[in-house]
Design an enzyme around this catalytic site. Sequence first.
Site, PDB file in Angstrom:
ATOM      1  N   ASP A   1     -34.584  88.489  76.683  1.00 54.80           N
ATOM      2  CA  ASP A   1     -33.757  89.604  76.241  1.00 54.80           C
ATOM      3  C   ASP A   1     -33.127  89.153  74.916  1.00 54.80           C
ATOM      4  O   ASP A   1     -33.141  87.965  74.567  1.00 54.80           O
ATOM      5  CB  ASP A   1     -32.683  89.859  77.307  1.00 54.80           C
ATOM      6  CG  ASP A   1     -31.535  90.712  76.797  1.00 54.80           C
ATOM      7  OD1 ASP A   1     -31.823  91.821  76.294  1.00 54.80           O
ATOM      8  OD2 ASP A   1     -30.389  90.278  76.878  1.00 54.80           O
TER       9      ASP A   1
ATOM     10  N   ASP B   1     -29.890  90.977  73.043  1.00 54.59           N
ATOM     11  CA  ASP B   1     -28.432  91.148  72.903  1.00 54.59           C
ATOM     12  C   ASP B   1     -27.677  90.567  74.094  1.00 54.59           C
ATOM     13  O   ASP B   1     -27.882  90.989  75.215  1.00 54.59           O
ATOM     14  CB  ASP B   1     -28.104  92.631  72.717  1.00 54.59           C
ATOM     15  CG  ASP B   1     -28.758  93.192  71.469  1.00 54.59           C
ATOM     16  OD1 ASP B   1     -29.701  93.991  71.600  1.00 54.59           O
ATOM     17  OD2 ASP B   1     -28.367  92.797  70.365  1.00 54.59           O
TER      18      ASP B   1
HETATM   19  C1  XBP Z   1     -28.767  95.830  74.289  1.00 55.25           C
HETATM   20  C2  XBP Z   1     -28.708  97.288  74.041  1.00 55.25           C
HETATM   21  C3  XBP Z   1     -28.937  97.806  72.643  1.00 55.25           C
HETATM   22  C4  XBP Z   1     -27.872  97.267  71.691  1.00 55.25           C
HETATM   23  C5  XBP Z   1     -27.772  98.099  70.438  1.00 55.25           C
HETATM   24  O1  XBP Z   1     -30.130  95.521  74.340  1.00 55.25           O
HETATM   25  O2  XBP Z   1     -28.524  98.043  74.986  1.00 55.25           O
HETATM   26  O3  XBP Z   1     -28.860  99.206  72.709  1.00 55.25           O
HETATM   27  O4  XBP Z   1     -26.604  97.350  72.352  1.00 55.25           O
HETATM   28  O5  XBP Z   1     -29.021  98.123  69.769  1.00 55.25           O
HETATM   29  P1  XBP Z   1     -30.705  94.205  75.153  1.00 55.25           P
HETATM   30  P2  XBP Z   1     -29.623  99.542  69.307  1.00 55.25           P
HETATM   31  O6  XBP Z   1     -29.560  93.578  75.932  1.00 55.25           O
HETATM   32  O7  XBP Z   1     -31.786  94.768  76.053  1.00 55.25           O
HETATM   33  O8  XBP Z   1     -31.224  93.286  74.088  1.00 55.25           O
HETATM   34  O9  XBP Z   1     -28.512 100.288  68.627  1.00 55.25           O
HETATM   35  O10 XBP Z   1     -30.753  99.199  68.363  1.00 55.25           O
HETATM   36  O11 XBP Z   1     -30.079 100.195  70.579  1.00 55.25           O
HETATM   37 MG    MG Z   2     -28.831  91.917  76.893  1.00 56.86          MG
END
Ligand code: XBP
Ligand code: MG
Length: 237
Positions: A10, A12
């Site tokens: 993953d 973020d």
């Molecule tokens: C985290 C999310 C993303 C980010 C924002 O993704 O839910 O939406 O918060 O990025 P993960 P975007 O934990 O699956 O990596 O604005 O490009 O959606």
């Molecule tokens: Mg995440």
Amino acid sequence: MHGYQALIFDVDGTLAETERDGHRVAFNAAFADAGLPWHWDAATYGELLAVSGGKERIAHFAARHAPDLARRADFPALVGRLHWAKTACYMNLVAAGAIPLRPGVARLIDEARAAGLRLAIATTSSPENVDALLRANLRAAAGAAFTVIGAGDVVAAKKPAPDIYRWVLDRLALPAAACLAVEDSENGLRAALGAGLSCLVTVGEYSRGQDFAGARLVVEGLDQASLADLLARCGNG
Ligand code: XBP
Ligand code: MG
């Protein structure tokens, strides 16, 4: 013997703490630039993270706090413009070095490469964001080691739906049993489990206290142990 052939990361909250000082700041800048009186403080944003996807998060917030705007026929186009502006701002923050990798992540990637493991990414975040984060924080060879990157709108149903992990597994041409997902959140864990994957959870700034039932292992960070030790403790053999 752990039995894994690939790690699927993953982004973020897992590769880096991108949300509070990255995405959130970029959302607020986009709202201000558009003349909208919206400002997401850190606590509000933590609640909004229950909704995966930046565009979906904006729409979720507007439906509750600006229902007349959300009902307008041109609202989807406004969401697209806001998200485009937010992504540009986020990419600038990342390129400026504002978002480092979490401790131990770069070493773990190097250890995985040395061990011959394949590397992939499964994230709700937009692909531009992933590219910017890898470029800003990894040597070219390490970034290129992520041979499959599943990001953002390549699937309609976002985490906790398993679709993004199934998309990545399909392109890795590996069975779920051969891959270990690395996640930070309950939504991400559920997505990985839904795709039949074992999952290592590294607790993130916004995910502390969430329900990680079903994880093979939960750690405070990826700097706590070697890759070999983590894989052994997540063993699927
Ligand atoms: C985290 C999310 C993303 C980010 C924002 O993704 O839910 O939406 O918060 O990025 P993960 P975007 O934990 O699956 O990596 O604005 O490009 O959606
Ligand atoms: Mg995440």
